[in-house]
Write a protein that holds these residues in place. Structure first.
Motif, PDB file in Angstrom:
ATOM      1  N   SER A 288       0.838  -1.184   0.027  1.00 21.24           N
ATOM      2  CA  SER A 288      -0.186   0.163   0.172  1.00 21.24           C
ATOM      3  C   SER A 288       0.706   0.980   0.068  1.00 21.24           C
ATOM      4  O   SER A 288       1.965   1.187   0.654  1.00 21.24           O
ATOM      5  CB  SER A 288      -1.030   0.047   1.214  1.00 21.24           C
ATOM      6  OG  SER A 288      -1.675   1.275   1.328  1.00 21.24           O
ATOM      7  N   GLY A 289       0.481   2.496  -0.740  1.00 20.94           N
ATOM      8  CA  GLY A 289       0.892   3.755  -0.494  1.00 20.94           C
ATOM      9  C   GLY A 289       0.189   4.369   0.530  1.00 20.94           C
ATOM     10  O   GLY A 289      -0.112   3.921   1.385  1.00 20.94           O
ATOM     11  N   HIS A 290       0.040   5.827   0.288  1.00 24.73           N
ATOM     12  CA  HIS A 290      -0.548   6.742   1.267  1.00 24.73           C
ATOM     13  C   HIS A 290      -1.846   6.370   1.489  1.00 24.73           C
ATOM     14  O   HIS A 290      -2.377   6.521   2.569  1.00 24.73           O
ATOM     15  CB  HIS A 290      -0.393   8.138   0.800  1.00 24.73           C
ATOM     16  CG  HIS A 290      -0.877   9.181   1.633  1.00 24.73           C
ATOM     17  ND1 HIS A 290      -0.533   9.329   3.242  1.00 24.73           N
ATOM     18  CD2 HIS A 290      -1.862  10.114   1.335  1.00 24.73           C
ATOM     19  CE1 HIS A 290      -1.058  10.464   3.399  1.00 24.73           C
ATOM     20  NE2 HIS A 290      -2.117  10.697   2.551  1.00 24.73           N
ATOM     21  N   PHE A 291      -2.748   6.156   0.462  1.00 30.84           N
ATOM     22  CA  PHE A 291      -4.009   6.026   0.737  1.00 30.84           C
ATOM     23  C   PHE A 291      -4.636   4.604   1.135  1.00 30.84           C
ATOM     24  O   PHE A 291      -5.227   3.664   0.212  1.00 30.84           O
ATOM     25  CB  PHE A 291      -4.844   6.438  -0.570  1.00 30.84           C
ATOM     26  CG  PHE A 291      -4.495   7.762  -1.232  1.00 30.84           C
ATOM     27  CD1 PHE A 291      -5.069   8.960  -0.635  1.00 30.84           C
ATOM     28  CD2 PHE A 291      -3.512   8.099  -2.133  1.00 30.84           C
ATOM     29  CE1 PHE A 291      -4.769  10.319  -1.058  1.00 30.84           C
ATOM     30  CE2 PHE A 291      -3.358   9.401  -2.539  1.00 30.84           C
ATOM     31  CZ  PHE A 291      -3.965  10.458  -2.020  1.00 30.84           C
ATOM     32  N   ILE A 292      -4.139   4.317   2.233  1.00 28.64           N
ATOM     33  CA  ILE A 292      -4.149   2.775   2.761  1.00 28.64           C
ATOM     34  C   ILE A 292      -6.123   2.413   2.590  1.00 28.64           C
ATOM     35  O   ILE A 292      -6.098   1.571   2.427  1.00 28.64           O
ATOM     36  CB  ILE A 292      -3.896   2.841   4.154  1.00 28.64           C
ATOM     37  CG1 ILE A 292      -2.508   3.369   4.291  1.00 28.64           C
ATOM     38  CG2 ILE A 292      -3.758   1.469   4.653  1.00 28.64           C
ATOM     39  CD1 ILE A 292      -1.914   3.537   5.631  1.00 28.64           C
ATOM     40  N   PRO A 293      -6.973   3.234   3.199  1.00 23.59           N
ATOM     41  CA  PRO A 293      -8.343   2.605   3.159  1.00 23.59           C
ATOM     42  C   PRO A 293      -8.743   2.184   1.704  1.00 23.59           C
ATOM     43  O   PRO A 293      -9.415   1.566   1.409  1.00 23.59           O
ATOM     44  CB  PRO A 293      -9.192   3.768   3.706  1.00 23.59           C
ATOM     45  CG  PRO A 293      -8.061   4.545   4.464  1.00 23.59           C
ATOM     46  CD  PRO A 293      -6.755   4.527   3.623  1.00 23.59           C
TER      47      PRO A 293
END
Length: 310
Positions: A288-293
């Protein structure tokens, strides 16, 4: 607030951001509530008698950031996702966007929705607000989970790195602080800007489709959304000052879960928060990157479910 006023506040009501169509999520209902004189938008669903989980999103998103995780949480919990002031279908007030002021408005919205105590889960700028809310209203929280965010005055660096391998993650902090220039350059080009954020900061550039990019860009462009989004950054120094003032009186004692990702901005959220919180645990979400959800919703649901169960 009287029962009649509460019922009125919880009605679906009128969409105050007329230029931004509403997006529906199966099993969830739109709400607008009064929060210290402004209207905040929320969606509510899940188990009415279960533990309440309140979700806050960050820049450049809206409550829709939780569209993939909220249904999984709703199987066990009462779930409320709230648009921050200036975000999505909430009002875009003039005045301060420091996180303690915003936290008071979020708490007022939760109270208007008849929730006495809850679990707070927040990403990015939403995590800025959640940290300050925990300092102000710790007695209203069972616990707080913070996802991939540097907190003003706590873990947000004072200097922007100049190494290109790292600068792309944080360069926008300085840009957003410049008076007037971002508005001049971004007005009419909001979609280009939002497209860059969503594609570059996610591990996979295919995480967001065109419709999702259109939605977030329209939310930033609509009726003062760009000004409001930038105001969180422009008031970050005041947020930091108020955080330090509060921490001078007490540390957080409520349980805190730091959720990081394998390719996010903050490698270890728990370690970044632990000097100011007495009960901190952490988890790193892989792939995952920054936008986990958005990128790993099932893993987020599992981490939150385990945290609440503890």
């Amino acid at each position: 607030m009287t029962d009649a006023a509460t019922a009125a506040n919880r009605s679906s009501g009128r969409n105050p951001i007329s230029a931004l169509p509403l997006r529906d999520l199966a099993g969830f209902t739109h709400r607008w509530v009064d929060a210290e004189g402004i209207r905040l938008h929320a969606v509510e669903g899940g188990q009415p008698t279960g533990p309440t989980v309140v979700l806050l999103a960050g820049f450049p998103q809206t409550w829709w950031a939780w569209r993939r995780a909220a249904p999984g949480l709703a199987k066990r919990f009462h779930v409320i996702a709230i648009d921050l002031p200036g975000q999505g279908h909430s009002d875009r007030p003039q005045g301060s966007y420091d996180t303690h002021t915003v936290a008071s408005r979020i708490q007022a919205a939760v109270t208007a929705l008849n929730v006495r105590k809850y679990w707070l889960v927040a990403h990015d700028i939403g995590a800025w607000v959640a940290f300050s809310l925990a300092l102000k209203y710790e007695e209203r929280l069972h616990g707080v989970a913070l996802l991939d965010a540097g907190i003003p005055g706590i873990s947000l660096p004072d200097a922007i790195p100049t190494d290109p391998d790292r600068a792309w993650k944080t360069w926008h902090f300085a840009f957003h602080l410049v008076p007037d220039l971002p508005e001049t350059l971004l007005a009419g080009r909001e979609r280009d800007y939002i497209d860059w954020f969503l594609k570059v900061k996610a591990l996979s550039p295919n995480t967001f489709d065109s419709a999702e990019i259109d939605h977030y860009a329209a939310a930033v462009a609509a009726e003062g959304g760009l000004r409001a989004s930038l105001s969180y950054y422009r008031d970050a120094a005041e947020s930091a000052r108020k955080n330090h003032d509060a921490l001078g009186r007490q540390h957080l004692t409520v349980p805190v879960l730091g959720i990081s990702s394998s390719h996010g901005s903050i490698p270890d959220m728990a370690a970044s928060i632990s000097p100011w919180a007495d009960n901190t645990t952490g988890v790193v979400i892989p792939h995952s990157g920054h936008f986990i959800p958005d990128e790993q919703p099932a893993a987020v649901v599992d981490a939150l479910t385990a945290f609440i169960a503890r």
